[in-house]
Design an enzyme around this catalytic site. Structure first.
Site, short mmCIF file in Angstrom:
data_model
loop_
_atom_site.label_atom_id
_atom_site.label_comp_id
_atom_site.label_asym_id
_atom_site.label_seq_id
_atom_site.Cartn_x
_atom_site.Cartn_y
_atom_site.Cartn_z
N TYR A 28 6.55 1.89 2.50
CA TYR A 28 6.48 2.12 3.94
C TYR A 28 6.77 0.84 4.73
O TYR A 28 7.04 0.91 5.93
CB TYR A 28 5.07 2.58 4.33
CG TYR A 28 4.71 4.02 4.01
CD1 TYR A 28 5.56 4.84 3.26
CD2 TYR A 28 3.52 4.56 4.47
CE1 TYR A 28 5.21 6.15 2.98
CE2 TYR A 28 3.16 5.87 4.19
CZ TYR A 28 4.00 6.67 3.44
OH TYR A 28 3.65 7.96 3.17
N GLY A 29 6.67 -0.30 4.07
CA GLY A 29 6.66 -1.59 4.78
C GLY A 29 7.85 -1.89 5.65
O GLY A 29 7.73 -2.61 6.64
N CYS B 115 -3.55 1.84 2.33
CA CYS B 115 -2.29 1.14 2.57
C CYS B 115 -2.40 0.24 3.80
O CYS B 115 -2.74 0.71 4.89
CB CYS B 115 -1.17 2.16 2.76
SG CYS B 115 0.41 1.46 3.26
N CYS C 137 -1.93 -6.13 1.48
CA CYS C 137 -1.15 -5.07 0.84
C CYS C 137 -1.83 -4.73 -0.47
O CYS C 137 -2.33 -5.62 -1.17
CB CYS C 137 0.29 -5.51 0.60
SG CYS C 137 1.30 -4.31 -0.32
N THR C 138 -1.85 -3.46 -0.84
CA THR C 138 -2.55 -3.03 -2.05
C THR C 138 -1.98 -3.67 -3.32
O THR C 138 -2.68 -3.76 -4.33
CB THR C 138 -2.49 -1.50 -2.20
OG1 THR C 138 -1.13 -1.06 -2.03
CG2 THR C 138 -3.36 -0.82 -1.16
N HIS C 139 -0.72 -4.11 -3.28
CA HIS C 139 -0.12 -4.73 -4.46
C HIS C 139 -0.61 -6.17 -4.69
O HIS C 139 -0.59 -6.65 -5.81
CB HIS C 139 1.41 -4.76 -4.33
CG HIS C 139 2.08 -3.43 -4.49
ND1 HIS C 139 1.90 -2.40 -3.59
CD2 HIS C 139 2.92 -2.97 -5.45
CE1 HIS C 139 2.61 -1.36 -3.99
NE2 HIS C 139 3.25 -1.67 -5.11
#
Length: 258
Positions: free
Chosen positions: A22-23, A53, A166-168
């Site tokens: 989505y970024g 997110c 960010c979840t990553h």
């Protein structure tokens, strides 16, 4: 993280794997997708929604949440509160997707809690594909090179706290910490948000101690998601992964609870 702090809760996860990332999308598109995602989750009998997110949380989630009859959390508020609590010198860094950084949501939340705080922020778009390509080892030379490119200028500003927006990013927290050094505390937005949801459910007598069911839904390949989930969760999934098409997702979201 929710599974760890609320082991007795039934948790339903939806990953929009067919439309991520989505970024790099517009705010209007992000809001549209978020609305459809939440509507799908609301087709189940749930008591809260966490939009884990960072991009969704910083781009109009509050507007989407207004139409929900259950509480909807993003990750911004919890992360800002954790960062303000952690900082000793009032100098806070933020990294995230282009959309998250462009929104200024973390800046506003921090300034409300700590007026006059120094904020240094940076979009780090290469981190997500590196994580998804499996380049997560802190000794990986490509990851190290990219981390230094993004983070060394931030380090020179004297930040003592960094929000991983960010979840990553928590997956590569070791590499990030290596570049910034031991004097910088890293704030995991997911962990901060999960803790606040657990506190809310506890305070309101809503905690379930006898459940623990896990259901996973994705909009693309279940096999690919299961492989990626092992990286994020540190092990195999505790439940079945089901693929839903966009058409089915929107239909079920419009039909109400299941």
């Amino acid at each position: 993280m929710l599974s760890r702090v609320l082991p007795g809760e039934d948790i339903i996860y939806f990953g929009d794997t067919g439309r991520v990332p989505y970024g790099g999308r517009s705010r209007e598109t992000i809001m549209k997708y978020a609305g459809e995602d939440i509507a799908f989750l609301r087709s189940f009998d749930i008591k809260a929604v966490l939009a884990a997110c960072g991009t969704v949380s910083t781009n109009g989630l509050e507007t989407v949440a207004e139409s929900s009859d259950v509480p909807v959390w993003g990750v911004v508020g919890a992360a800002a509160r954790a960062a303000v609590k952690a900082t000793k010198n009032g100098r806070i860094g933020i990294i995230g997707t282009k959309a998250s950084i462009r929104s200024g949501a973390y800046d506003r939340a921090i300034q409300e809690l700590l007026p006059g705080a120094f904020i240094e922020k940076k979009a780090c778009p290469l981190f997500v594909p590196l994580v998804e390509a499996g380049k997560t080892d802190r000794l990986d030379p490509v990851l190290r090179l990219v981390a230094e490119e993004y983070l060394l200028p931030m380090k020179r500003t004297g930040i003592d706290t960094l929000i991983l927006g960010c979840t990553h990013y928590p997956i590569i927290a070791a590499a990030i910490g290596d570049v910034l050094g031991p004097g910088v505390e890293l704030i995991d937005t997911g962990a901060a948000s999960a803790a606040e949801i657990a506190a809310y459910l506890t305070e309101n007598g809503l905690v379930n101690d006898e459940g623990g069911m896990r259901r996973y839904f994705v909009s693309d390949s279940p096999e690919s998601f299961s492989e990626a989930a092992r990286l994020f969760l540190g092990g195999d999934l505790m439940g079945e992964v089901t693929k839903v098409s966009l058409e089915e997702m929107v239909k079920r979201g419009g039909e109400g609870r299941l």
